[in-house]
Design a protein around this motif. Structure first.
Motif, PDB file in Angstrom:
ATOM      1  N   ARG A 298       0.828  -1.215   0.000  1.00 52.49           N
ATOM      2  CA  ARG A 298       0.000   0.000   0.000  1.00 52.49           C
ATOM      3  C   ARG A 298       0.856   1.255   0.000  1.00 52.49           C
ATOM      4  NH1 ARG A 298      -2.950  -3.217   3.721  1.00 52.49           N
ATOM      5  NH2 ARG A 298      -2.034  -2.103   5.501  1.00 52.49           N
ATOM      6  N   THR A 299       1.952   1.231   0.764  1.00 50.79           N
ATOM      7  CA  THR A 299       2.850   2.387   0.814  1.00 50.79           C
ATOM      8  C   THR A 299       3.509   2.619  -0.539  1.00 50.79           C
ATOM      9  OG1 THR A 299       3.312   2.009   3.165  1.00 50.79           O
ATOM     10  CG2 THR A 299       4.875   3.376   1.942  1.00 50.79           C
ATOM     11  N   LEU A 300       3.978   1.555  -1.178  1.00 44.89           N
ATOM     12  CA  LEU A 300       4.602   1.683  -2.496  1.00 44.89           C
ATOM     13  C   LEU A 300       3.596   2.187  -3.526  1.00 44.89           C
ATOM     14  CD1 LEU A 300       6.763  -1.573  -2.544  1.00 44.89           C
ATOM     15  CD2 LEU A 300       7.594   0.777  -2.418  1.00 44.89           C
ATOM     16  N   ALA A 301       2.353   1.764  -3.377  1.00 43.03           N
ATOM     17  CA  ALA A 301       1.302   2.238  -4.283  1.00 43.03           C
ATOM     18  C   ALA A 301       1.090   3.741  -4.109  1.00 43.03           C
ATOM     19  CB  ALA A 301       0.008   1.480  -4.024  1.00 43.03           C
ATOM     20  N   ASP A 302       1.078   4.202  -2.866  1.00 43.62           N
ATOM     21  CA  ASP A 302       0.917   5.636  -2.603  1.00 43.62           C
ATOM     22  C   ASP A 302       2.066   6.433  -3.213  1.00 43.62           C
ATOM     23  OD1 ASP A 302      -1.425   5.199  -1.229  1.00 43.62           O
ATOM     24  OD2 ASP A 302      -0.471   5.180   0.755  1.00 43.62           O
ATOM     25  N   ILE A 303       3.275   5.926  -3.051  1.00 49.01           N
ATOM     26  CA  ILE A 303       4.463   6.616  -3.553  1.00 49.01           C
ATOM     27  C   ILE A 303       4.440   6.728  -5.068  1.00 49.01           C
ATOM     28  CG2 ILE A 303       6.975   6.423  -3.812  1.00 49.01           C
ATOM     29  CD1 ILE A 303       7.041   5.136  -1.037  1.00 49.01           C
ATOM     30  N   THR A 304       4.006   5.662  -5.740  1.00 51.38           N
ATOM     31  CA  THR A 304       4.059   5.610  -7.202  1.00 51.38           C
ATOM     32  C   THR A 304       2.752   6.012  -7.882  1.00 51.38           C
ATOM     33  OG1 THR A 304       3.441   3.258  -7.169  1.00 51.38           O
ATOM     34  CG2 THR A 304       5.801   3.798  -7.148  1.00 51.38           C
ATOM     35  N   GLY A 305       1.727   6.309  -7.083  1.00 51.02           N
ATOM     36  CA  GLY A 305       0.447   6.685  -7.662  1.00 51.02           C
ATOM     37  C   GLY A 305      -0.317   5.504  -8.229  1.00 51.02           C
ATOM     38  N   ALA A 306      -0.037   4.318  -7.750  1.00 53.28           N
ATOM     39  CA  ALA A 306      -0.703   3.109  -8.244  1.00 53.28           C
ATOM     40  C   ALA A 306      -1.967   2.827  -7.448  1.00 53.28           C
ATOM     41  CB  ALA A 306       0.239   1.915  -8.161  1.00 53.28           C
ATOM     42  N   ARG A 307      -2.813   1.976  -8.012  1.00 53.13           N
ATOM     43  CA  ARG A 307      -4.033   1.538  -7.349  1.00 53.13           C
ATOM     44  C   ARG A 307      -3.873   0.083  -6.948  1.00 53.13           C
ATOM     45  NH1 ARG A 307      -9.374   0.321  -9.715  1.00 53.13           N
ATOM     46  NH2 ARG A 307      -8.389   0.709 -11.733  1.00 53.13           N
ATOM     47  N   VAL A 308      -4.236  -0.253  -5.716  1.00 55.52           N
ATOM     48  CA  VAL A 308      -4.141  -1.625  -5.221  1.00 55.52           C
ATOM     49  C   VAL A 308      -5.501  -2.303  -5.358  1.00 55.52           C
ATOM     50  CG1 VAL A 308      -3.634  -3.107  -3.255  1.00 55.52           C
ATOM     51  CG2 VAL A 308      -2.353  -0.984  -3.572  1.00 55.52           C
ATOM     52  N   ILE A 309      -5.515  -3.443  -6.056  1.00 59.99           N
ATOM     53  CA  ILE A 309      -6.740  -4.209  -6.218  1.00 59.99           C
ATOM     54  C   ILE A 309      -6.508  -5.594  -5.626  1.00 59.99           C
ATOM     55  CG2 ILE A 309      -8.422  -5.128  -7.852  1.00 59.99           C
ATOM     56  CD1 ILE A 309      -7.465  -2.997  -9.831  1.00 59.99           C
ATOM     57  N   ASN A 310      -7.240  -5.919  -4.565  1.00 51.82           N
ATOM     58  CA  ASN A 310      -7.130  -7.236  -3.938  1.00 51.82           C
ATOM     59  C   ASN A 310      -8.208  -8.148  -4.532  1.00 51.82           C
ATOM     60  OD1 ASN A 310      -4.996  -6.671  -1.981  1.00 51.82           O
ATOM     61  ND2 ASN A 310      -6.494  -5.335  -1.006  1.00 51.82           N
ATOM     62  N   LEU A 311      -7.797  -8.987  -5.481  1.00 57.34           N
ATOM     63  CA  LEU A 311      -8.751  -9.866  -6.154  1.00 57.34           C
ATOM     64  C   LEU A 311      -9.127 -11.058  -5.286  1.00 57.34           C
ATOM     65  CD1 LEU A 311      -7.341  -9.803  -9.788  1.00 57.34           C
ATOM     66  CD2 LEU A 311      -9.242  -8.511  -8.843  1.00 57.34           C
ATOM     67  N   SER A 312      -8.218 -11.452  -4.399  1.00 58.14           N
ATOM     68  CA  SER A 312      -8.497 -12.528  -3.451  1.00 58.14           C
ATOM     69  C   SER A 312      -7.446 -12.449  -2.356  1.00 58.14           C
ATOM     70  CB  SER A 312      -8.431 -13.897  -4.143  1.00 58.14           C
ATOM     71  OG  SER A 312      -7.084 -14.264  -4.401  1.00 58.14           O
ATOM     72  N   SER A 313      -7.543 -13.377  -1.416  1.00 54.45           N
ATOM     73  CA  SER A 313      -6.543 -13.397  -0.338  1.00 54.45           C
ATOM     74  C   SER A 313      -5.154 -13.701  -0.859  1.00 54.45           C
ATOM     75  CB  SER A 313      -6.940 -14.444   0.710  1.00 54.45           C
ATOM     76  OG  SER A 313      -8.201 -14.191   1.239  1.00 54.45           O
ATOM     77  N   TYR A 314      -5.076 -14.274  -2.082  1.00 52.40           N
ATOM     78  CA  TYR A 314      -3.788 -14.709  -2.604  1.00 52.40           C
ATOM     79  C   TYR A 314      -3.401 -14.000  -3.897  1.00 52.40           C
ATOM     80  CZ  TYR A 314      -4.102 -18.319   0.900  1.00 52.40           C
ATOM     81  OH  TYR A 314      -4.200 -18.970   2.111  1.00 52.40           O
ATOM     82  N   LEU A 315      -4.134 -12.933  -4.262  1.00 53.49           N
ATOM     83  CA  LEU A 315      -3.771 -12.206  -5.483  1.00 53.49           C
ATOM     84  C   LEU A 315      -4.007 -10.715  -5.294  1.00 53.49           C
ATOM     85  CD1 LEU A 315      -2.805 -12.158  -8.385  1.00 53.49           C
ATOM     86  CD2 LEU A 315      -5.154 -12.604  -9.125  1.00 53.49           C
ATOM     87  N   THR A 316      -2.913  -9.940  -5.338  1.00 56.41           N
ATOM     88  CA  THR A 316      -2.956  -8.484  -5.245  1.00 56.41           C
ATOM     89  C   THR A 316      -2.426  -7.901  -6.534  1.00 56.41           C
ATOM     90  OG1 THR A 316      -2.616  -8.538  -2.847  1.00 56.41           O
ATOM     91  CG2 THR A 316      -2.117  -6.479  -3.970  1.00 56.41           C
ATOM     92  N   VAL A 317      -3.168  -6.948  -7.108  1.00 53.26           N
ATOM     93  CA  VAL A 317      -2.778  -6.331  -8.390  1.00 53.26           C
ATOM     94  C   VAL A 317      -2.471  -4.857  -8.150  1.00 53.26           C
ATOM     95  CG1 VAL A 317      -3.557  -5.704 -10.699  1.00 53.26           C
ATOM     96  CG2 VAL A 317      -4.142  -7.945  -9.743  1.00 53.26           C
ATOM     97  N   LEU A 318      -1.341  -4.403  -8.729  1.00 56.48           N
ATOM     98  CA  LEU A 318      -0.985  -2.991  -8.729  1.00 56.48           C
ATOM     99  C   LEU A 318      -1.234  -2.459 -10.142  1.00 56.48           C
ATOM    100  CD1 LEU A 318       2.334  -2.829  -6.660  1.00 56.48           C
ATOM    101  CD2 LEU A 318       0.075  -1.984  -6.018  1.00 56.48           C
ATOM    102  N   LYS A 319      -2.080  -1.453 -10.237  1.00 55.10           N
ATOM    103  CA  LYS A 319      -2.474  -0.913 -11.537  1.00 55.10           C
ATOM    104  C   LYS A 319      -2.160   0.578 -11.595  1.00 55.10           C
ATOM    105  CE  LYS A 319      -6.512  -1.015 -14.624  1.00 55.10           C
ATOM    106  NZ  LYS A 319      -5.881  -1.893 -15.631  1.00 55.10           N
ATOM    107  N   GLY A 320      -1.579   1.031 -12.700  1.00 57.95           N
ATOM    108  CA  GLY A 320      -1.209   2.423 -12.854  1.00 57.95           C
ATOM    109  C   GLY A 320      -2.419   3.331 -13.099  1.00 57.95           C
TER     110      GLY A 320
END
Length: 320
Positions: A298-320
């Protein structure tokens, strides 16, 4: 540094692996149509990861590792590649056998069966060896001992280990890996498996050799990579960053986000995926505790302006 007794990590196939398994079984059927094959070609074209996943499963079907894997967990007979077995039954058996074996291989369970010491994802563990040396296992690591009257050492089946080796000139300490070996008398260093074996030396001298030849000697503050065909050039390291994981930290300096996420993913209970090429190349700097990997994402997403999408407990997507 965390240590857990009797870790039981949860393993599952990724979506891509699951799809590749389904396609593999589907195409074994003699009734597979031209439409089936056209849809398969379209699926392959979506991403290079699809082709890579399918190729690995196809290779695994032909490999001795499948027999070894299944013999360890269940009495599931391999289907004979014979015309005597009805095609539909053969396809169904292929699906079950490959899925079972591939899950074992992809989840690292084969390595764990062969190991004398293991760690789960996010776990770190320090153990004492028979000669008084010490080994600190990083996240998701499997280690086998190799001691005898005239030898001492270990084999790293997977993961990363930091060694503190007691001097013994009569019996050098040898670390074996799939690509090559690391030989020492007394020193402190780490060895990390992967496409190439990475070696970082904190003190002393280590000799690195590839399975098929080539060798390099490293001293304190140096790094190299071992391939089966040889050993890469020696470079200098920042010891503070290289060994930060021993203190439960992840330190990176002006590195592409893709590299940072790839390293962070080793400690995270699931997969972290970056879907944007430009975002993956964004350079970041940081120093984080590994206690909460989701918070780091989440911190890296904030720094880079990315969006965090948690598709499941075992899959996290970072999207620009």
């Amino acid at each position: 540094m965390s240590s857990h007794a009797n870790p039981e990590p949860t393993h599952s196939l990724s979506k891509t692996q699951d799809q590749a398994l389904a396609w593999f079984a589907r195409l074994q059927d003699s009734k597979a149509s031209q439409r089936d094959r056209a849809e398969f070609a379209a699926w392959l074209a979506v991403s290079p990861a699809h082709q890579a996943a399918y190729d690995k499963i196809a290779q695994f079907w032909q490999s001795p590792a499948l027999n070894a894997a299944l013999s360890q967990c269940a009495e599931i007979p391999l289907p004979q590649r014979s015309r005597k077995l009805p095609r539909q039954r053969w396809a169904a058996a292929a699906c079950v056998v490959v899925a079972s074996g591939w899950l074992l291989l992809a989840s690292g369970l084969i390595d764990r069966w062969q190991a004398d010491a293991v760690t789960a994802t996010g776990e770190q563990r320090r153990i004492m060896l028979a000669d008084g040396s010490a080994a600190t296992l990083n996240t998701d690591t499997a280690l086998a001992f190799n001691y005898g009257a005239e030898r001492r050492g270990v084999k790293i089946l997977s993961g990363e280990v930091y060694f503190e080796v007691q001097p013994d000139k009569a019996r050098p300490f040898i670390v074996e890996t799939e690509q090559g070996t690391v030989r020492v008398v007394g020193t402190r260093f780490s060895v990390k498996t992967g496409d190439a074996i990475q070696v970082d030396v904190e003190s002393g001298i280590v000799a690195c050799a590839g399975r098929q030849g080539g060798s390099r000697q490293l001293t304190a503050g140096q790094h190299t990579r071992i391939f089966s065909q040889g050993v890469d050039a020696v470079t200098e390291i920042d010891a503070g960053r290289a060994f930060a994981w021993l203190n439960g930290r992840l330190i990176f300096q002006d590195q592409p986000l893709a590299e940072v996420i790839a390293e962070l993913d080793r400690y995270h209970p699931g997969a972290i995926v970056i879907t944007d090429a430009a975002l993956a190349k964004t350079r970041v700097t940081g120093n984080y505790k590994l206690e909460d990997t989701a918070a780091i994402v989440r911190t890296l997403a904030d720094i880079t302006g990315a969006r965090v999408i948690n598709l499941s407990s075992y899959l996290t997507v970072l999207k620009g």
